[in-house]
Design a protein around this motif. Structure first.
Motif, PDB file in Angstrom:
ATOM      1  N   ALA A 134      37.533 -17.040  40.672  1.00  0.00           N
ATOM      2  CA  ALA A 134      37.324 -16.435  41.989  1.00  0.00           C
ATOM      3  C   ALA A 134      37.833 -14.997  42.008  1.00  0.00           C
ATOM      4  CB  ALA A 134      38.019 -17.266  43.065  1.00  0.00           C
ATOM      5  N   TYR A 135      38.960 -14.754  41.344  1.00  0.00           N
ATOM      6  CA  TYR A 135      39.469 -13.376  41.235  1.00  0.00           C
ATOM      7  C   TYR A 135      38.432 -12.478  40.559  1.00  0.00           C
ATOM      8  CZ  TYR A 135      41.807  -9.333  39.258  1.00  0.00           C
ATOM      9  OH  TYR A 135      42.110  -8.050  38.891  1.00  0.00           O
ATOM     10  N   VAL A 136      37.853 -12.939  39.472  1.00  0.00           N
ATOM     11  CA  VAL A 136      36.858 -12.135  38.757  1.00  0.00           C
ATOM     12  C   VAL A 136      35.675 -11.850  39.665  1.00  0.00           C
ATOM     13  CG1 VAL A 136      35.227 -12.098  36.830  1.00  0.00           C
ATOM     14  CG2 VAL A 136      37.541 -12.986  36.479  1.00  0.00           C
ATOM     15  N   GLU A 137      35.168 -12.861  40.327  1.00  0.00           N
ATOM     16  CA  GLU A 137      33.972 -12.686  41.142  1.00  0.00           C
ATOM     17  C   GLU A 137      34.223 -11.778  42.341  1.00  0.00           C
ATOM     18  OE1 GLU A 137      32.201 -16.417  42.193  1.00  0.00           O
ATOM     19  OE2 GLU A 137      32.211 -17.156  40.121  1.00  0.00           O
ATOM     20  N   ARG A 138      35.370 -11.944  42.982  1.00  0.00           N
ATOM     21  CA  ARG A 138      35.609 -11.240  44.240  1.00  0.00           C
ATOM     22  C   ARG A 138      36.280  -9.875  44.068  1.00  0.00           C
ATOM     23  NH1 ARG A 138      37.824 -16.173  48.128  1.00  0.00           N
ATOM     24  NH2 ARG A 138      35.826 -17.273  48.339  1.00  0.00           N
ATOM     25  N   CYS A 139      37.080  -9.716  43.017  1.00  0.00           N
ATOM     26  CA  CYS A 139      37.866  -8.482  42.878  1.00  0.00           C
ATOM     27  C   CYS A 139      37.621  -7.822  41.525  1.00  0.00           C
ATOM     28  CB  CYS A 139      39.354  -8.782  43.032  1.00  0.00           C
ATOM     29  SG  CYS A 139      39.763  -9.814  44.436  1.00  0.00           S
ATOM     30  N   ASN A 140      38.190  -8.433  40.494  1.00  0.00           N
ATOM     31  CA  ASN A 140      38.084  -7.935  39.117  1.00  0.00           C
ATOM     32  C   ASN A 140      38.539  -6.488  38.972  1.00  0.00           C
ATOM     33  OD1 ASN A 140      37.555  -8.966  36.541  1.00  0.00           O
ATOM     34  ND2 ASN A 140      35.623  -7.858  36.399  1.00  0.00           N
ATOM     35  N   ILE A 213      32.358 -19.459  46.072  1.00  0.00           N
ATOM     36  CA  ILE A 213      32.506 -18.859  44.743  1.00  0.00           C
ATOM     37  C   ILE A 213      31.452 -19.385  43.759  1.00  0.00           C
ATOM     38  CG2 ILE A 213      34.951 -18.405  45.077  1.00  0.00           C
ATOM     39  CD1 ILE A 213      35.455 -20.643  42.975  1.00  0.00           C
ATOM     40  N   ASN A 214      30.811 -20.505  44.080  1.00  0.00           N
ATOM     41  CA  ASN A 214      29.684 -20.962  43.259  1.00  0.00           C
ATOM     42  C   ASN A 214      28.349 -20.471  43.805  1.00  0.00           C
ATOM     43  OD1 ASN A 214      31.367 -22.164  41.456  1.00  0.00           O
ATOM     44  ND2 ASN A 214      30.900 -24.273  42.025  1.00  0.00           N
ATOM     45  N   ASN A 215      28.402 -19.635  44.845  1.00  0.00           N
ATOM     46  CA  ASN A 215      27.213 -18.992  45.415  1.00  0.00           C
ATOM     47  C   ASN A 215      26.144 -20.011  45.811  1.00  0.00           C
ATOM     48  OD1 ASN A 215      26.854 -16.346  46.174  1.00  0.00           O
ATOM     49  ND2 ASN A 215      26.263 -15.602  44.155  1.00  0.00           N
ATOM     50  N   LYS A 226      27.383 -10.272  39.113  1.00  0.00           N
ATOM     51  CA  LYS A 226      27.624  -9.028  38.390  1.00  0.00           C
ATOM     52  C   LYS A 226      29.014  -9.031  37.761  1.00  0.00           C
ATOM     53  CE  LYS A 226      28.051  -4.025  39.109  1.00  0.00           C
ATOM     54  NZ  LYS A 226      28.005  -2.919  40.100  1.00  0.00           N
ATOM     55  N   ASN A 227      30.012  -9.445  38.523  1.00  0.00           N
ATOM     56  CA  ASN A 227      31.384  -9.418  38.017  1.00  0.00           C
ATOM     57  C   ASN A 227      31.615 -10.459  36.927  1.00  0.00           C
ATOM     58  OD1 ASN A 227      32.000  -7.355  39.749  1.00  0.00           O
ATOM     59  ND2 ASN A 227      33.289  -8.555  41.116  1.00  0.00           N
ATOM     60  N   LEU A 228      31.140 -11.685  37.154  1.00  0.00           N
ATOM     61  CA  LEU A 228      31.401 -12.727  36.159  1.00  0.00           C
ATOM     62  C   LEU A 228      30.672 -12.434  34.852  1.00  0.00           C
ATOM     63  CD1 LEU A 228      33.079 -15.380  36.082  1.00  0.00           C
ATOM     64  CD2 LEU A 228      30.903 -16.594  36.268  1.00  0.00           C
ATOM     65  N   SER A 229      29.454 -11.919  34.938  1.00  0.00           N
ATOM     66  CA  SER A 229      28.688 -11.639  33.722  1.00  0.00           C
ATOM     67  C   SER A 229      29.242 -10.448  32.947  1.00  0.00           C
ATOM     68  CB  SER A 229      27.214 -11.407  34.054  1.00  0.00           C
ATOM     69  OG  SER A 229      27.041 -10.262  34.873  1.00  0.00           O
ATOM     70  N   ILE A 276      25.794 -17.092  39.657  1.00  0.00           N
ATOM     71  CA  ILE A 276      27.093 -16.434  39.431  1.00  0.00           C
ATOM     72  C   ILE A 276      27.183 -15.761  38.057  1.00  0.00           C
ATOM     73  CG2 ILE A 276      28.363 -17.897  41.056  1.00  0.00           C
ATOM     74  CD1 ILE A 276      29.400 -19.497  38.661  1.00  0.00           C
ATOM     75  N   GLY A 277      26.077 -15.672  37.339  1.00  0.00           N
ATOM     76  CA  GLY A 277      26.084 -14.949  36.069  1.00  0.00           C
ATOM     77  C   GLY A 277      26.253 -15.800  34.828  1.00  0.00           C
ATOM     78  N   LEU A 278      26.265 -17.111  34.975  1.00  0.00           N
ATOM     79  CA  LEU A 278      26.449 -17.988  33.811  1.00  0.00           C
ATOM     80  C   LEU A 278      25.301 -17.873  32.820  1.00  0.00           C
ATOM     81  CD1 LEU A 278      27.767 -21.219  35.575  1.00  0.00           C
ATOM     82  CD2 LEU A 278      29.103 -19.534  34.286  1.00  0.00           C
ATOM     83  N   LYS A 279      24.085 -17.773  33.313  1.00  0.00           N
ATOM     84  CA  LYS A 279      22.933 -17.686  32.422  1.00  0.00           C
ATOM     85  C   LYS A 279      22.986 -16.402  31.598  1.00  0.00           C
ATOM     86  CE  LYS A 279      17.869 -17.876  32.347  1.00  0.00           C
ATOM     87  NZ  LYS A 279      16.626 -17.965  33.182  1.00  0.00           N
ATOM     88  N   LYS A 280      23.309 -15.302  32.232  1.00  0.00           N
ATOM     89  CA  LYS A 280      23.402 -14.041  31.504  1.00  0.00           C
ATOM     90  C   LYS A 280      24.494 -14.109  30.443  1.00  0.00           C
ATOM     91  CE  LYS A 280      23.936  -9.038  32.090  1.00  0.00           C
ATOM     92  NZ  LYS A 280      24.126  -7.931  33.070  1.00  0.00           N
ATOM     93  N   LEU A 281      25.657 -14.655  30.807  1.00  0.00           N
ATOM     94  CA  LEU A 281      26.730 -14.821  29.830  1.00  0.00           C
ATOM     95  C   LEU A 281      26.265 -15.673  28.657  1.00  0.00           C
ATOM     96  CD1 LEU A 281      29.878 -15.452  32.077  1.00  0.00           C
ATOM     97  CD2 LEU A 281      29.624 -13.602  30.422  1.00  0.00           C
ATOM     98  N   ASP A 282      25.559 -16.753  28.957  1.00  0.00           N
ATOM     99  CA  ASP A 282      25.088 -17.675  27.926  1.00  0.00           C
ATOM    100  C   ASP A 282      24.090 -16.994  26.995  1.00  0.00           C
ATOM    101  OD1 ASP A 282      25.095 -20.139  26.654  1.00  0.00           O
ATOM    102  OD2 ASP A 282      23.568 -21.012  27.958  1.00  0.00           O
ATOM    103  N   GLU A 283      23.171 -16.253  27.558  1.00  0.00           N
ATOM    104  CA  GLU A 283      22.166 -15.570  26.741  1.00  0.00           C
ATOM    105  C   GLU A 283      22.788 -14.508  25.838  1.00  0.00           C
ATOM    106  OE1 GLU A 283      19.511 -14.213  29.763  1.00  0.00           O
ATOM    107  OE2 GLU A 283      18.291 -16.047  29.731  1.00  0.00           O
ATOM    108  N   LEU A 284      23.910 -13.952  26.260  1.00  0.00           N
ATOM    109  CA  LEU A 284      24.623 -12.962  25.446  1.00  0.00           C
ATOM    110  C   LEU A 284      25.559 -13.604  24.432  1.00  0.00           C
ATOM    111  CD1 LEU A 284      25.513 -10.378  28.246  1.00  0.00           C
ATOM    112  CD2 LEU A 284      23.820 -10.074  26.424  1.00  0.00           C
TER     113      LEU A 284
END
Length: 314
Positions: A134-140, A213-215, A226-229, A276-284
């Motif tokens: 949640a910190y990453v998604e909201r603030c980072n 936080i799970n959008n 954007k933040n999580l990815s 929340i960016g999981l797919k982008k993270l996974d593809e990378l």
């Protein structure tokens, strides 16, 4: 350290006082500082730890883990998140708190810490891993480089033990009635990651933390993805015999449908539509699934060194 349930009231006197102790810029108990050289020419990124339920920043297994990191990586700066004015209050706030307020406080706490200004790696223990996400998604700000979570209820939990499954399950056969009540949902931390597969509409309406936080709302927050990815690595560790997080696969974002069929993350909308960016993270190649044999948080420091410290904290 898992503290006995009897020590902790269901509702603490600290409710509504979430920002106690957050404007800390100097080392204090639980915020181990290894010397001026690590500030001037740091050899490693700092590490931030957020403990789990019934734990504190500075005692038991959490302290052992922090000391192990400091000893294994000489000169590193580590910061164990504490809320409240002391360890007792910190423990209370791991059970009785509004987590939206707590995450806001931690955003301020970490931004005010000059030792973290260039970013850090984060280790979340149980629910602490959910809150660090949640910190990453909201603030980072400052940004997280690698996020490592240990047995965290990323997709929620379909059952929340109060004082042990066998004792409490008969007491609350319909947990959603209790956990979604106004008396509980704003104050009991575990209620804020409870998700009833048979009552999704009620969950979306009543749960004050996890759906956001799970959008999962119709209106998506693009900043979260954007933040999580932006993470270098998101490492999720599941415990194969976890009896606390149900289903245990929630540590990997797996969850039940309404008929209690377990749905892998790559077969869910949150992944396909990349909420929340999981797919982008996974593809990378930056989404890492790990598991270890044992019940909830049963791991050795040797396992932590091999699977976490060496590849992700050095």
């Amino acid at each position: 350290m898992i503290l006995p349930t009897a020590k902790w009231p269901r509702y603490g006197a600290l409710a509504g006082r979430p920002c106690l102790g957050v404007a800390i810029t100097e080392p204090m108990p639980g915020f181990l500082f290894t010397g001026k050289d690590s500030m001037i020419e740091p050899q490693y990124l700092p590490v931030v730890i957020w403990h789990g339920r019934y734990e504190t920043c500075c005692t038991g297994d959490v302290a052992d883990l922090q000391n192990f990191i400091n000893t294994t990586l000489p000169g590193i700066y580590t910061h164990s998140i504490m809320l409240g004015n002391n360890e007792y209050e910190d423990g209370l706030l791991s059970v009785n708190a509004n987590m939206n307020e707590q995450v806001d406080c931690v955003c301020k706490q970490l931004k005010d810490n000059e030792n973290l200004r260039n970013g850090f790696n984060a280790v979340g223990i149980s629910q602490g891993g959910l809150f660090l996400r949640a910190y990453v998604e909201r603030c980072n700000d400052p940004p997280v480089h690698n996020l490592i979570t240990l047995g965290s209820p990323q997709a929620g939990a379909s059952y929340v033990p109060f004082c042990g499954n066998e004792i409490c399950k008969p007491q609350y056969p319909e947990q959603h009635i209790y956990l979604y009540s106004d008396e509980v949902r704003f104050r009991y931390v575990s209620a804020q990651w409870f998700k009833d597969p048979e009552n999704i509409d009620t969950y979306l309406e009543k749960n004050i933390f996890l759906p956001d936080i799970n959008n999962e709302y119709k209106k998506k927050n693009a900043t979260y993805a954007k933040n999580l990815s932006s993470l270098n690595k998101f490492v999720m560790i599941q415990f194969t015999n976890d009896s606390v997080i149900i289903p245990k696969e929630s540590a990997w974002f797996w969850f039940y449908d309404k008929d209690y069929n377990l749905i892998p993350i790559r077969e869910q909308e949150i992944y396909h539509e990349d909420w929340i960016g999981l797919k982008k993270l996974d593809e990378l190649g930056n989404l890492v699934f790990k598991e270890t044999v044992g019940d909830h948080l049963e791991y050795t420091l040797e396992y932590f060194k091999t699977e976490v410290l060496d590849p992700y904290l050095k």
